[in-house]
Design a protein around this motif. Structure first.
Motif, PDB file in Angstrom:
ATOM      1  N   GLU A 128       3.589   9.802  -1.923  1.00  0.00           N
ATOM      2  CA  GLU A 128       3.042   8.503  -1.494  1.00  0.00           C
ATOM      3  C   GLU A 128       3.354   7.500  -2.597  1.00  0.00           C
ATOM      4  OE1 GLU A 128      -0.997   6.483   0.371  1.00  0.00           O
ATOM      5  OE2 GLU A 128      -0.797   8.659   0.229  1.00  0.00           O
ATOM      6  N   ILE A 129       3.960   6.374  -2.208  1.00  0.00           N
ATOM      7  CA  ILE A 129       4.461   5.409  -3.187  1.00  0.00           C
ATOM      8  C   ILE A 129       3.915   4.024  -2.882  1.00  0.00           C
ATOM      9  CG2 ILE A 129       6.508   4.382  -4.241  1.00  0.00           C
ATOM     10  CD1 ILE A 129       8.079   6.870  -3.369  1.00  0.00           C
ATOM     11  N   GLU A 130       3.158   3.479  -3.835  1.00  0.00           N
ATOM     12  CA  GLU A 130       2.669   2.102  -3.725  1.00  0.00           C
ATOM     13  C   GLU A 130       3.324   1.262  -4.813  1.00  0.00           C
ATOM     14  OE1 GLU A 130      -1.044   1.223  -6.432  1.00  0.00           O
ATOM     15  OE2 GLU A 130      -1.701   2.455  -4.745  1.00  0.00           O
ATOM     16  N   GLY A 145       0.824  -1.206   0.000  1.00  0.00           N
ATOM     17  CA  GLY A 145       0.000   0.000   0.000  1.00  0.00           C
ATOM     18  C   GLY A 145       0.855   1.251   0.000  1.00  0.00           C
ATOM     19  N   GLY A 146       0.235   2.385  -0.265  1.00  0.00           N
ATOM     20  CA  GLY A 146       0.952   3.641  -0.364  1.00  0.00           C
ATOM     21  C   GLY A 146       1.800   3.915   0.867  1.00  0.00           C
ATOM     22  N   GLN A 147       3.111   4.041   0.664  1.00  0.00           N
ATOM     23  CA  GLN A 147       4.040   4.296   1.764  1.00  0.00           C
ATOM     24  C   GLN A 147       4.395   5.780   1.812  1.00  0.00           C
ATOM     25  OE1 GLN A 147       5.059   1.818   4.157  1.00  0.00           O
ATOM     26  NE2 GLN A 147       3.188   1.128   3.129  1.00  0.00           N
ATOM     27  N   VAL A 148       4.434   6.306   3.036  1.00  0.00           N
ATOM     28  CA  VAL A 148       4.618   7.734   3.261  1.00  0.00           C
ATOM     29  C   VAL A 148       5.593   7.944   4.405  1.00  0.00           C
ATOM     30  CG1 VAL A 148       2.345   8.344   2.358  1.00  0.00           C
ATOM     31  CG2 VAL A 148       2.591   7.761   4.778  1.00  0.00           C
ATOM     32  N   ASP A 149       5.890   9.195   4.676  1.00  0.00           N
ATOM     33  CA  ASP A 149       6.820   9.544   5.749  1.00  0.00           C
ATOM     34  C   ASP A 149       6.038  10.155   6.904  1.00  0.00           C
ATOM     35  OD1 ASP A 149       9.075  10.079   7.235  1.00  0.00           O
ATOM     36  OD2 ASP A 149       9.716  11.804   6.028  1.00  0.00           O
ATOM     37  N   ILE A 150       5.380   9.297   7.670  1.00  0.00           N
ATOM     38  CA  ILE A 150       4.679   9.752   8.864  1.00  0.00           C
ATOM     39  C   ILE A 150       5.018   8.820  10.022  1.00  0.00           C
ATOM     40  CG2 ILE A 150       2.811  10.817   7.539  1.00  0.00           C
ATOM     41  CD1 ILE A 150       1.007   8.556   8.223  1.00  0.00           C
ATOM     42  N   THR A 151       4.625   9.187  11.229  1.00  0.00           N
ATOM     43  CA  THR A 151       4.984   8.436  12.425  1.00  0.00           C
ATOM     44  C   THR A 151       3.959   7.346  12.716  1.00  0.00           C
ATOM     45  OG1 THR A 151       3.720   9.793  13.985  1.00  0.00           O
ATOM     46  CG2 THR A 151       5.919  10.594  13.351  1.00  0.00           C
ATOM     47  N   SER A 152       4.256   6.560  13.745  1.00  0.00           N
ATOM     48  CA  SER A 152       3.329   5.513  14.170  1.00  0.00           C
ATOM     49  C   SER A 152       2.054   6.089  14.765  1.00  0.00           C
ATOM     50  CB  SER A 152       4.009   4.595  15.191  1.00  0.00           C
ATOM     51  OG  SER A 152       4.423   5.344  16.328  1.00  0.00           O
ATOM     52  N   VAL A 201      13.680  14.167   1.149  1.00  0.00           N
ATOM     53  CA  VAL A 201      13.733  13.388   2.390  1.00  0.00           C
ATOM     54  C   VAL A 201      12.527  12.461   2.488  1.00  0.00           C
ATOM     55  CG1 VAL A 201      13.692  13.520   4.910  1.00  0.00           C
ATOM     56  CG2 VAL A 201      15.129  15.085   3.594  1.00  0.00           C
ATOM     57  N   GLN A 202      11.335  12.966   2.144  1.00  0.00           N
ATOM     58  CA  GLN A 202      10.150  12.120   2.206  1.00  0.00           C
ATOM     59  C   GLN A 202      10.236  10.955   1.216  1.00  0.00           C
ATOM     60  OE1 GLN A 202       6.242  13.818   2.253  1.00  0.00           O
ATOM     61  NE2 GLN A 202       6.742  15.372   3.783  1.00  0.00           N
ATOM     62  N   VAL A 203      10.797  11.190   0.038  1.00  0.00           N
ATOM     63  CA  VAL A 203      10.954  10.093  -0.921  1.00  0.00           C
ATOM     64  C   VAL A 203      11.849   9.005  -0.334  1.00  0.00           C
ATOM     65  CG1 VAL A 203      11.970   9.431  -3.134  1.00  0.00           C
ATOM     66  CG2 VAL A 203      10.504  11.443  -2.997  1.00  0.00           C
ATOM     67  N   GLY A 204      12.998   9.413   0.202  1.00  0.00           N
ATOM     68  CA  GLY A 204      13.920   8.440   0.778  1.00  0.00           C
ATOM     69  C   GLY A 204      13.304   7.659   1.919  1.00  0.00           C
ATOM     70  N   ASN A 205      12.598   8.352   2.826  1.00  0.00           N
ATOM     71  CA  ASN A 205      11.993   7.670   3.966  1.00  0.00           C
ATOM     72  C   ASN A 205      10.819   6.790   3.547  1.00  0.00           C
ATOM     73  OD1 ASN A 205      13.827   8.807   5.711  1.00  0.00           O
ATOM     74  ND2 ASN A 205      12.489  10.504   6.322  1.00  0.00           N
ATOM     75  N   SER A 206      10.037   7.245   2.562  1.00  0.00           N
ATOM     76  CA  SER A 206       8.927   6.422   2.069  1.00  0.00           C
ATOM     77  C   SER A 206       9.442   5.129   1.448  1.00  0.00           C
ATOM     78  CB  SER A 206       8.095   7.208   1.048  1.00  0.00           C
ATOM     79  OG  SER A 206       7.496   8.346   1.650  1.00  0.00           O
ATOM     80  N   LEU A 234      10.881  -5.874  -7.044  1.00  0.00           N
ATOM     81  CA  LEU A 234       9.845  -4.962  -7.534  1.00  0.00           C
ATOM     82  C   LEU A 234       9.575  -5.157  -9.024  1.00  0.00           C
ATOM     83  CD1 LEU A 234      10.764  -1.566  -5.842  1.00  0.00           C
ATOM     84  CD2 LEU A 234       8.600  -2.792  -5.599  1.00  0.00           C
ATOM     85  N   VAL A 235       8.288  -5.037  -9.382  1.00  0.00           N
ATOM     86  CA  VAL A 235       7.920  -5.020 -10.797  1.00  0.00           C
ATOM     87  C   VAL A 235       7.221  -3.724 -11.187  1.00  0.00           C
ATOM     88  CG1 VAL A 235       7.828  -7.518 -11.122  1.00  0.00           C
ATOM     89  CG2 VAL A 235       5.793  -6.320 -10.269  1.00  0.00           C
ATOM     90  N   LYS A 236       6.655  -3.001 -10.211  1.00  0.00           N
ATOM     91  CA  LYS A 236       5.920  -1.776 -10.557  1.00  0.00           C
ATOM     92  C   LYS A 236       5.865  -0.834  -9.358  1.00  0.00           C
ATOM     93  CE  LYS A 236       3.256   1.194 -12.601  1.00  0.00           C
ATOM     94  NZ  LYS A 236       1.850   0.971 -12.923  1.00  0.00           N
ATOM     95  N   LEU A 237       6.099   0.442  -9.614  1.00  0.00           N
ATOM     96  CA  LEU A 237       5.895   1.497  -8.628  1.00  0.00           C
ATOM     97  C   LEU A 237       4.893   2.502  -9.185  1.00  0.00           C
ATOM     98  CD1 LEU A 237       9.508   2.306  -7.363  1.00  0.00           C
ATOM     99  CD2 LEU A 237       7.701   1.131  -6.088  1.00  0.00           C
ATOM    100  N   LEU A 238       3.983   2.947  -8.329  1.00  0.00           N
ATOM    101  CA  LEU A 238       3.049   4.021  -8.660  1.00  0.00           C
ATOM    102  C   LEU A 238       3.274   5.122  -7.642  1.00  0.00           C
ATOM    103  CD1 LEU A 238       0.660   5.247 -10.177  1.00  0.00           C
ATOM    104  CD2 LEU A 238      -0.874   3.860  -8.779  1.00  0.00           C
ATOM    105  N   CYS A 239       3.774   6.259  -8.111  1.00  0.00           N
ATOM    106  CA  CYS A 239       4.229   7.335  -7.229  1.00  0.00           C
ATOM    107  C   CYS A 239       3.365   8.572  -7.398  1.00  0.00           C
ATOM    108  CB  CYS A 239       5.670   7.693  -7.545  1.00  0.00           C
ATOM    109  SG  CYS A 239       6.818   6.302  -7.549  1.00  0.00           S
TER     110      CYS A 239
END
Length: 412
Positions: free
Chosen positions: A125-127, A33-40, A52-57, A75-80
């Motif tokens: 956001e990267i899935e 699922g879409g990965q982002v740079d936020i906390t727990s 920075v957000q790209v690297g952390n995501s 990986l076969v596909k990224l949707l950014c």
């Protein structure tokens, strides 16, 4: 089919409880699922800092894969989805993503510029999907390198084949010198992009009849007049019954004069044979304002693809106009109806991607996220939720893609 779910320890979370998990592994497919740079606790880290957000995501993405026994090289596909007001060259963004990947990863990629994301300060956001054999072995890949395809950094594949799956990176309308052509003409650009997709498919011995899922990202503001001309130009390449399809309007693309970007997934037997598929269009389902060859759902081997589900009637008019909560429920009911006709149910869903009308706001995301989540028992599928200023038709405020997996149909 048996599934494995991932939620790494201390991973980021929404500030509300949902059934969704960050990743799902089923058969050879891994869905993140879409990965982002936020906390727990759901607080945005590094507000408005794209590199920075790209690297952390991507580090979060890697953690999900590792919990499922995979690596970024699978990986076969990224949707950014990334925030771009037109001031950022998309090549700069792709370079940021490439920097976070090992050189031998080479996934297909689609970059979608948007005006904002779900939470204030969150700007990427990267899935994506990965593939790996059930016994843990890496799966071989083949790549399409045709010069006619849209140029990408060497880290990414213009198109790739892995097993039965073919992923074509989103194509932009380019000419012989890899420059944007037909500036401002969405119909001419659509025809150009579809020609490029045909070239990519042909490299693997496939054609448009092998396409199972189509996504169109076009410049528009939510009117029928925006939607129909390019939709018909694209649809002309498919025989009926066609693939599942989704069409999403964007305020702009990164390049000035670019009106459209199209990505496809196709399936082909590993021996080059055409795979049988089953299409459904339940009687209770909605329709577009013009005839298109696409079907609401199709099953090919163990994969189920649904076109974006919305709250429309059979004349393409919004049901419960502007009501996000009501339309979310209706779209989810449609998803269940389609799955049932294909011999599946909500428990078989691996991934949903949601586009909804709204601003950058915790409340607007949660208004539809909690409803979507309620249709799944824990552990639920991976998910992504993206806000936009408008969707394809007036007063239609949500569209939900769903991907599911079940055992292949038995052949007589």
């Amino acid at each position: 089919m048996e599934k494995q779910h991932a939620w790494p320890e201390d991973h980021w979370s929404w500030p509300v409880h949902v059934s969704h998990k960050h990743g799902v592994r089923c058969g050879q497919m891994i869905w993140v699922g879409g990965q982002v740079d936020i906390t727990s606790k759901g607080e945005v880290n590094n507000p408005d800092d794209l590199p920075v957000q790209v690297g952390n995501s991507m580090r979060n993405f890697e953690r999900v894969l590792q919990e499922l026994g995979c690596e970024l090289t699978d990986l076969v596909k990224l949707l950014c989805f990334y925030v771009n007001d037109g001031s950022l060259d998309e090549r700069e963004f792709l370079a940021m993503v490439a920097k976070a990947l090992p050189a031998d990863a080479r996934p297909a990629i689609t970059a979608v510029p948007i005006p904002y994301l779900a939470y204030p300060g969150m700007i990427v956001e990267i899935e994506g999907y990965a593939m790996k054999a059930a016994d843990g072995a890496s799966l071989p890949r083949a790549f399409a390198e045709a010069p006619e395809l849209s140029p990408l950094p060497a880290t990414f594949a213009k198109a790739l084949r892995c097993g039965k799956m073919i992923f074509v990176s989103a194509q932009t309308p380019v000419g012989d010198k890899s420059e944007l052509v037909h500036k401002g003409d969405i119909v001419a650009q659509t025809k150009q992009v579809m020609r490029q997709i045909g070239i990519a498919l042909k490299d693997f011995g496939a054609d448009f009849d092998d396409v199972v899922k189509l996504n169109r990202w076009y410049v528009g503001s939510g009117t029928v007049e925006d939607f129909e001309p390019a939709a018909l130009a694209c649809a002309a390449h498919f025989n009926e019954p066609g693939p599942a399809a989704t069409g999403i309007p964007l305020p702009r693309h990164a390049q000035n004069g670019q009106q459209i970007k199209i990505e496809v997934v196709a399936m082909l037997g590993e021996d080059g044979s055409r795979l049988p598929r089953r299409h459904v269009w339940p009687e209770s389902l909605w329709d577009w304002t013009t005839h298109l060859p696409y079907k609401h759902g199709l099953k090919c081997h163990d994969m189920i693809f649904l076109g974006g589900q919305v709250s429309l009637d059979k004349q393409g008019k919004a049901v419960e106009p502007g009501n996000l909560k009501a339309q979310t429920r209706q779209a989810m009911v449609h998803i269940g109806t389609i799955l049932k006709e294909l011999g599946a149910d909500y428990a078989d869903v691996c991934k949903i991607t949601t586009m909804y009308e709204g601003k950058s706001s915790y409340d607007v995301l949660h208004d539809n996220l909690l409803i979507r989540s309620s249709f799944f028992e824990e552990p639920g599928p991976a998910t992504t939720g993206i806000p936009l200023p408008a969707l394809a038709y007036p007063s239609m405020v949500i569209e939900i893609d769903a991907f599911a997996m079940t055992e292949p149909d038995r052949t007589s």
